[in-house]
Structures are given as C-alpha cells and as structure tokens.
Design an enzyme around this catalytic site. Sequence first.
Site, PDB file in Angstrom:
ATOM      1  N   GLU A  84       9.262   4.781   0.348  1.00  7.02           N
ATOM      2  CA  GLU A  84       9.777   5.763  -0.617  1.00  7.02           C
ATOM      3  C   GLU A  84       8.620   6.580  -1.201  1.00  7.02           C
ATOM      4  O   GLU A  84       8.725   7.804  -1.370  1.00  7.02           O
ATOM      5  CB  GLU A  84      10.547   5.037  -1.729  1.00  7.02           C
ATOM      6  CG  GLU A  84      11.852   4.386  -1.282  1.00  7.02           C
ATOM      7  CD  GLU A  84      11.678   3.212  -0.311  1.00  7.02           C
ATOM      8  OE1 GLU A  84      10.666   2.482  -0.429  1.00  7.02           O
ATOM      9  OE2 GLU A  84      12.527   3.047   0.579  1.00  7.02           O
TER      10      GLU A  84
ATOM     11  N   GLU B 101       0.819  -1.222   0.000  1.00  6.49           N
ATOM     12  CA  GLU B 101       0.000   0.000   0.000  1.00  6.49           C
ATOM     13  C   GLU B 101       0.851   1.269   0.000  1.00  6.49           C
ATOM     14  O   GLU B 101       0.611   2.204   0.747  1.00  6.49           O
ATOM     15  CB  GLU B 101      -1.005  -0.017   1.162  1.00  6.49           C
ATOM     16  CG  GLU B 101      -2.087  -1.061   0.907  1.00  6.49           C
ATOM     17  CD  GLU B 101      -3.269  -0.965   1.853  1.00  6.49           C
ATOM     18  OE1 GLU B 101      -3.729   0.159   2.100  1.00  6.49           O
ATOM     19  OE2 GLU B 101      -3.725  -2.005   2.304  1.00  6.49           O
TER      20      GLU B 101
END
Lengths: 264, 380
Positions: free
Chosen positions: B368, B364
């Site tokens: 990053e 999800e």
Amino acid sequence: MKILVTVKEVAEAEDDFEIDGLDIDERYLEYDLNEWDDYAVEEAVTIAEDGDDVEVVSVTIGPERAEETVRMALAKGVDRAIRVWDDDLESADMLDVGTKADILAAVVEEEDPDLVFSGVQANDDGFGATGVALAEVVDMEWGAVVNDLDLDAEGGVAHVHRELEGGVEELTDIELPAVLTIQTGINEPRYASLRGIRQAQRKPLDVQGLGDLGLDASVLESAVSRTAMFEPESESDVTVFEGGAEEEAGQLADLLRDKGVVEG
Amino acid sequence: MDFELPSEHRMIRDTVREFCDEEIEPIAWDIEEEHRFPEEVFDALADLDMMGVPVSEEYGGLGGDQLMYALVTEELGRVSGSIGLSYAAHTSLATKPIEMFGTDAQKERWLEPLATGEYLGAWALTEPSSGSDASDMDTMAEKEGDEYVIDGTKQFITNASVAGSILVKAVTDPGAGYDGISTFIVDPEEDDGFEVVTEWEKMGLNASPTCEIKFTDCRIPEDRLLGEEGEGWTQTMKTLNGGRISIAALSVGLGQGAFEAAKSYATEREQFGKPISKFDAVRDMVVEMDRKIERSRLLTHKSATQYDDGEDVTHSSALAKYDASETAREVAEDAVQVLGGYGYTTDFAPQRFYRDAKLMEIGEGTSEIQRLVIGRQLGL
C-alpha cells in the site's frame, strides 16, 4: 617451485536431451569446470599456501567461453592462467588425447614446471588418458589416480597413494619433475571467495595459439574420429521378495540361477 | 541497453548459488522448524566476503555494486527466506547507512566489523504504534551533557537479538516533525538500558529473529549520533531506496525457488499416464511463474543499475519491490498448488516459500505504501 595445473571446461547434459549429428544438441548443454580438475586446483593451491615461493599456473585448451572456468581457478588462488586456442583448434572436429598431450607438452616446455597436476579424467569425454600421455611426451615421471599426496619439495620427491582397482592402494615415491593425475576426494575443494573472484578479473590470462607454442595444424591430425553418437538403451526391472529371511534367500537364489549369475 | 550480466557478476552469482545449494538448502527447513538463527551460516558467508558486498574495500567490504548485491541476495532467497532477510537487513539497513552518513571514526569502529561479517547489524525504525506512518514515533533521545539518553520501544526489529550494533531512530526535537528525527548507533552488548523484550513467533521466516526491543534510560556517548541531529528522516528515505532493491531481489529469489520446485515436480509427477506438465492447466501455471519472475527480476536489475549510476531510484525501487513481492507470493501459492497434497506438507519447500513471501509485501514499506510512493512519483 612451479606447479602447472591442466584444467578443462566440460559439457554437462541435462537429464533429457536430444542428439544432433555427432554430438548432444547444444541447447541441452551447460559448461562447468571438470570436477577432477577442481581437486587438482585445490591440491596445487594448498601446496602454494603452505610453502614458500610456489607459483601455480593453470592451462586450458578451449574457446573464449572457457575463460570463466579458468578464471574460477584464478579466483581460488591460482596465480596466472594460459588459454590455448586459435582458428585451427576452433575448426577441429575433435581433440584426441595425443593432440592434447602434444599441445600441453608445448606449454610444459615453455613453463618448465616441477609438478604438473591434471584431473584423472574429464567427465564429458572421459578418456582418462591425457595426464599420463603428457608425461610420456615430456618424458617426466608420472603417477595416475593419486588420492593422497605428501610432497617433499626439498628432496624432490612426491610420496603418493595411488588408487588401484578393487579398493587396493599403492604407496609409492615419485621423483620430480612429475605429472600426477588427481583423484576426487584427495581434498575438499574450497568455494572461491567473492574477493578472490574480483581479484581474478585482474590476474593475467594469456591466450596462445598453436603458432605461439611452436606448433602448427599438423598437431591436430588424429587417427581417432567420432563415428556415431547414441544413447545406450537401458532396461531396469524390479523384483520384490516377500516372506521370512529364509524364504527371501531362497527366492534370491532362484533368481540368480534363472539369470545365469550362478550355476546349478 | 545490455541485458547480459558482466562476467564477474556471473561468476559471483554462480559461486553463491553453489554455496547455497550445498550448504544452506539442506538445512533451510530444519532451521525454520527449529526457529534457529544459523550463526554458522553467517560465519561461512563472512569467510566468502559476502557480508559487505556493496561496501567499499577501505572498510573491509567487497567494493561491489548494488547489482552484485542484488544477485547475491536473490541467490540466498532462492534457498532460504530467513537467511536472505537477515542478510538484506544487515547490509542495506544496518551497514550501508554508516558508510553513507558516518564519520571516518564511526566507520572504523562500526562499519568495519559489519562489512567483514564479524557480527550482524540491525536497524530500528518501526514502533508498536508507528508502522507505515513511520515518522510519528515516540522513542525520544534527549541530550544530557555529552550523552544522549534514549527511551522508547521499537517493534519488529530484524536481527536485534543477534546484532553487534543497532541503528536507532529517535526524536531529538519533538516540535520539528520530519526534521526532529535523528539516528543513533547503539551497542546492544555494552550499552545499559537496552533489552530484547520479545522474539516473535511468525508465520514464516522463523530462522531470522524479529524482536521487540526496549530502551530505558539508555545512555550513549554523543559520538554515536549518525550524521547531524535532525537528519534521521532524510537518511531513512535514502536508506529505504537501497533497501527496497534488496527486498525486491530477495523476493525474486523466493519466487525462483518456488518456481524451480514446481517445475521439477510437474515434469516428474505423472497422472493419467503422462507428466502433469503436459496438461495445459499445470503448464500454464508454471509458464505464468516464469513470466512474473522474469518481469520482477528485470525491474530489480534495472533499479539496481540506476542506483549504481547514481540516479534517483525512488520510483524504480518502489516498482521493483511492489512487483517482486507480489510475484513471490503468487508464484509460491501456485507452486503449492502444482504439488497438490505434497505441496501442503512440510516435506516440500513451496509452503515455506509461500509463508516467507507474505512478509515481502509488508516489510520495508507495505504494498500500500509502495503504491503511495509510486503515485506521488507519477504526480497523482
């Protein structure tokens, strides 16, 4: 038919705790519904589900904190609840069995139930006497330590199994109205469903003081007082027997003689 | 500012915790080891009204809020990452979008069985060559008469092999970019041309099925389009706002479970004549766990509360998910360390939390991508 279930919020101490005066330091206590009362609630709710027109009312004696506990009973299917508390109760040092029985008796007078369920005992102070004392005050039939119940509502009789010492059971019939103290293991208490918890927030929870019940502070007078609180010293010792079965049996026999468990 | 949970929420949390401790914790390692999806647990969760916590009562849900849902998810994570993950994917990704974007008829047919827990749901966005760049997808849905025809492959789809419905993202207008994506409800039991290609063996979370699924000339009636054509991407963004809160909550639960295991071991285990928690080196590790978990939980509850107040949670949910997923991994790693050699064995829970926690930084939206989202929110 109406069933009154007495419930209690009990204190549970952490494994390691400190004593502060005549009680366990508040920092080490957590509060929860008394285990035995959970079975009493389940028994009442099951009877209500299986029968026609059965109302289950729960009563507790306790401060506002106890409301969550009694709401948990509502979440499991109890129809409404009564919490007895006021400033006099708040300032009492302790509530002994006689006081609780008198207070609960006033609620029984008011509610006029056919059956009263209480837990066998509370797992904090553990007097194990409130249910039977209540029956005495309100002059009802009673059965203590009930671990099986077959209710004949129409005939007005409860066929019960009572747990006696040494694994012996008594099978007996008790005429209603009656007070039964419920033993753990009589059923398998359910988890409250989340919808039940949500609905419980809207179920009636009446707070009554001693005055509302036609009582006054004199009910708090008690011949019993707490004089000391201490942790009993305990010792444990381990002996490991080694060798064949015969040798080990001999070693055990020696030990039992040494400790004075058996003579000779 | 009130940091006290409402009484109803507390009661629900305590009940769920009791259920988790009694019914899930004892089997949590077994189902992981056996790679077994525990259907019976989800039946029990359905009986307790847990499968549609933030769904309206009209469609069989509990009518609770996002905060209540976060508390339930945290409790599941505290005992089993697998069950928590399947649960969060079911609720946030497979169920909530139908409530938010579906027609009344779709809600009746597809939302109710999900919210009541009749079956689990899945949602399919990621593809073999499209992960963080999620809109760059190859799965196509072409309109033919009163049908749509779906072709393509979806990757890492939680619950796909056990689901009663799957929300599938597909391109309906190849030239339109973000505005060319639509969402479809696929019935994996009834619709032809749907196939589970792979159930992945994973580093952890093996009691929660993760699948590669394939659509080959999969024909579905046009009333399976969720919302309007071209709304699929906007829906995805809204869905993930709620989804991030649930993954944050699940991560807090994983951290809490690992922390409790470490704390109880540290107070019982004795070396050099005293409990190891009395040594600064060990005590400090446990203290750091407490600090991180509390921080992550506060961020999670704040974002859930904002969600319930109808505020935009893009920023706060990304912060919560980013922070809590790292907390979970760090705390679980330290918990293994606190238990030493025992921590490395499968007899103890910390290694399971450690392996489960790693996914939280990936699924999800990777950490990053969360930093990308937060950076944009800061105008950077």
